[in-house]
Structures are given as structure tokens and as C-alpha cells.
Design a protein around this motif. Sequence first.
Motif, PDB file in Angstrom:
ATOM      1  N   LYS A  30       0.838  -1.199   0.000  1.00  0.00           N
ATOM      2  CA  LYS A  30       0.000   0.000   0.000  1.00  0.00           C
ATOM      3  C   LYS A  30       0.874   1.250   0.000  1.00  0.00           C
ATOM      4  O   LYS A  30       0.621   2.193  -0.743  1.00  0.00           O
ATOM      5  N   GLU A  31       1.915   1.231   0.819  1.00  0.00           N
ATOM      6  CA  GLU A  31       2.853   2.348   0.916  1.00  0.00           C
ATOM      7  C   GLU A  31       3.525   2.625  -0.428  1.00  0.00           C
ATOM      8  O   GLU A  31       3.713   3.770  -0.826  1.00  0.00           O
ATOM      9  N   VAL A  32       3.863   1.558  -1.136  1.00  0.00           N
ATOM     10  CA  VAL A  32       4.545   1.672  -2.426  1.00  0.00           C
ATOM     11  C   VAL A  32       3.566   2.009  -3.554  1.00  0.00           C
ATOM     12  O   VAL A  32       3.955   2.537  -4.582  1.00  0.00           O
ATOM     13  N   GLY A  33       2.279   1.712  -3.352  1.00  0.00           N
ATOM     14  CA  GLY A  33       1.273   2.029  -4.366  1.00  0.00           C
ATOM     15  C   GLY A  33       0.980   0.894  -5.331  1.00  0.00           C
ATOM     16  O   GLY A  33       0.615   1.134  -6.476  1.00  0.00           O
ATOM     17  N   ILE A  34       1.113  -0.346  -4.873  1.00  0.00           N
ATOM     18  CA  ILE A  34       0.834  -1.498  -5.733  1.00  0.00           C
ATOM     19  C   ILE A  34      -0.676  -1.706  -5.818  1.00  0.00           C
ATOM     20  O   ILE A  34      -1.350  -1.852  -4.800  1.00  0.00           O
ATOM     21  N   GLU A  35      -1.177  -1.712  -7.040  1.00  0.00           N
ATOM     22  CA  GLU A  35      -2.608  -1.892  -7.246  1.00  0.00           C
ATOM     23  C   GLU A  35      -2.971  -3.374  -7.243  1.00  0.00           C
ATOM     24  O   GLU A  35      -2.164  -4.218  -7.602  1.00  0.00           O
ATOM     25  N   GLY A  36      -4.186  -3.697  -6.797  1.00  0.00           N
ATOM     26  CA  GLY A  36      -4.663  -5.068  -6.770  1.00  0.00           C
ATOM     27  C   GLY A  36      -4.140  -5.855  -5.584  1.00  0.00           C
ATOM     28  O   GLY A  36      -4.320  -7.071  -5.502  1.00  0.00           O
ATOM     29  N   ARG A  37      -3.520  -5.193  -4.641  1.00  0.00           N
ATOM     30  CA  ARG A  37      -2.889  -5.866  -3.500  1.00  0.00           C
ATOM     31  C   ARG A  37      -3.877  -6.606  -2.611  1.00  0.00           C
ATOM     32  O   ARG A  37      -3.537  -7.608  -2.010  1.00  0.00           O
ATOM     33  N   SER A  38      -5.113  -6.128  -2.521  1.00  0.00           N
ATOM     34  CA  SER A  38      -6.084  -6.757  -1.621  1.00  0.00           C
ATOM     35  C   SER A  38      -6.447  -8.178  -2.057  1.00  0.00           C
ATOM     36  O   SER A  38      -6.864  -8.986  -1.228  1.00  0.00           O
ATOM     37  N   LYS A  39      -6.250  -8.481  -3.322  1.00  0.00           N
ATOM     38  CA  LYS A  39      -6.586  -9.822  -3.828  1.00  0.00           C
ATOM     39  C   LYS A  39      -5.364 -10.722  -3.964  1.00  0.00           C
ATOM     40  O   LYS A  39      -5.489 -11.860  -4.404  1.00  0.00           O
ATOM     41  N   MET A  40      -4.195 -10.217  -3.564  1.00  0.00           N
ATOM     42  CA  MET A  40      -2.958 -10.982  -3.742  1.00  0.00           C
ATOM     43  C   MET A  40      -2.679 -11.904  -2.559  1.00  0.00           C
ATOM     44  O   MET A  40      -2.964 -11.560  -1.418  1.00  0.00           O
ATOM     45  N   SER A  41      -2.075 -13.047  -2.876  1.00  0.00           N
ATOM     46  CA  SER A  41      -1.590 -13.954  -1.836  1.00  0.00           C
ATOM     47  C   SER A  41      -0.264 -13.405  -1.316  1.00  0.00           C
ATOM     48  O   SER A  41       0.301 -12.461  -1.877  1.00  0.00           O
ATOM     49  N   LYS A  42       0.246 -13.999  -0.264  1.00  0.00           N
ATOM     50  CA  LYS A  42       1.532 -13.574   0.289  1.00  0.00           C
ATOM     51  C   LYS A  42       2.617 -13.660  -0.778  1.00  0.00           C
ATOM     52  O   LYS A  42       3.411 -12.739  -0.948  1.00  0.00           O
ATOM     53  N   GLU A  43       2.636 -14.761  -1.517  1.00  0.00           N
ATOM     54  CA  GLU A  43       3.647 -14.951  -2.557  1.00  0.00           C
ATOM     55  C   GLU A  43       3.515 -13.898  -3.657  1.00  0.00           C
ATOM     56  O   GLU A  43       4.524 -13.402  -4.176  1.00  0.00           O
ATOM     57  N   GLU A  44       2.279 -13.559  -4.026  1.00  0.00           N
ATOM     58  CA  GLU A  44       2.054 -12.556  -5.054  1.00  0.00           C
ATOM     59  C   GLU A  44       2.487 -11.158  -4.564  1.00  0.00           C
ATOM     60  O   GLU A  44       3.039 -10.370  -5.334  1.00  0.00           O
ATOM     61  N   LEU A  45       2.235 -10.880  -3.273  1.00  0.00           N
ATOM     62  CA  LEU A  45       2.671  -9.599  -2.712  1.00  0.00           C
ATOM     63  C   LEU A  45       4.193  -9.489  -2.746  1.00  0.00           C
ATOM     64  O   LEU A  45       4.751  -8.449  -3.111  1.00  0.00           O
ATOM     65  N   ILE A  46       4.878 -10.569  -2.374  1.00  0.00           N
ATOM     66  CA  ILE A  46       6.343 -10.581  -2.405  1.00  0.00           C
ATOM     67  C   ILE A  46       6.842 -10.303  -3.822  1.00  0.00           C
ATOM     68  O   ILE A  46       7.722  -9.467  -4.033  1.00  0.00           O
ATOM     69  N   LYS A  47       6.282 -10.987  -4.795  1.00  0.00           N
ATOM     70  CA  LYS A  47       6.701 -10.817  -6.183  1.00  0.00           C
ATOM     71  C   LYS A  47       6.444  -9.374  -6.647  1.00  0.00           C
ATOM     72  O   LYS A  47       7.304  -8.757  -7.272  1.00  0.00           O
ATOM     73  N   ALA A  48       5.281  -8.845  -6.297  1.00  0.00           N
ATOM     74  CA  ALA A  48       4.940  -7.475  -6.698  1.00  0.00           C
ATOM     75  C   ALA A  48       5.881  -6.459  -6.047  1.00  0.00           C
ATOM     76  O   ALA A  48       6.315  -5.493  -6.698  1.00  0.00           O
ATOM     77  N   LEU A  49       6.199  -6.657  -4.776  1.00  0.00           N
ATOM     78  CA  LEU A  49       7.108  -5.742  -4.087  1.00  0.00           C
ATOM     79  C   LEU A  49       8.510  -5.802  -4.679  1.00  0.00           C
ATOM     80  O   LEU A  49       9.168  -4.770  -4.850  1.00  0.00           O
ATOM     81  N   ARG A  50       8.956  -6.978  -5.025  1.00  0.00           N
ATOM     82  CA  ARG A  50      10.306  -7.121  -5.600  1.00  0.00           C
ATOM     83  C   ARG A  50      10.386  -6.508  -7.003  1.00  0.00           C
ATOM     84  O   ARG A  50      11.453  -6.096  -7.434  1.00  0.00           O
ATOM     85  N   ASN A  51       9.275  -6.472  -7.697  1.00  0.00           N
ATOM     86  CA  ASN A  51       9.270  -5.959  -9.064  1.00  0.00           C
ATOM     87  C   ASN A  51       8.782  -4.526  -9.164  1.00  0.00           C
ATOM     88  O   ASN A  51       8.633  -4.006 -10.264  1.00  0.00           O
ATOM     89  N   SER A  52       8.517  -3.889  -8.035  1.00  0.00           N
ATOM     90  CA  SER A  52       8.000  -2.511  -8.090  1.00  0.00           C
ATOM     91  C   SER A  52       9.140  -1.520  -8.109  1.00  0.00           C
ATOM     92  O   SER A  52      10.257  -1.803  -7.777  1.00  0.00           O
TER      93      SER A  52
END
Length: 82
Positions: free
Chosen positions: A60-82
Motif C-alpha cells: 500500500k505504501e509503495v502504491g501497488i494496485e490489486g494488493r487486496s486480492k494478492m496472496s503472500k507470494e504474489e505480494l512478495i513478487k509485486a514488491l520485488r518488481n516494483s
Amino acid sequence: MPNKDTPQIKNEDQYEALRDKGMSKTKAARIANTENSGKKGGKAEKYEDRTKDELYKKAKEVGIEGRSKMSKEELIKALRNS
């Protein structure tokens, strides 16, 4: 005097170095504007060791969209690629 609507980079040298490495303007600016920008010695906790709630808050702090529907693994991947 800088325009107040123009984003300012706190560590211009680090920003330029990150851009030279191919990083996006947004990601380079976010890193160059951190409080301890350019200093070594940070010991961040691994994403895998954080709770899903902690990852969600960071996303949320970084501004990743669709985060509420992401699994833990998906959040990790999104954070690493943001």
C-alpha cells in the motif's frame, strides 16, 4: 526556486546511478528519496519472514494496485518488481 509541483530528488547522485543501471524513474526516485539514501548497513527483514499483513501495508505504501486480492507470494513478487 524550485516549482512546488515538481517532485524533488533528495539524493541526485544515487538517482542518476540507479537510472544508469536501467531502473525506472519512479523506482529510482523512491529509493533516492528514502531517509538514509545512499548509506550502507541497512538490515531489512526478508519478505518471506514478514506476515501477509506487513506485506500488504508495504504494498500500500509503495502504491501497488490489486494488493487486496494478492496472496503472500504474489505480494512478495509485486514488491520485488516494483
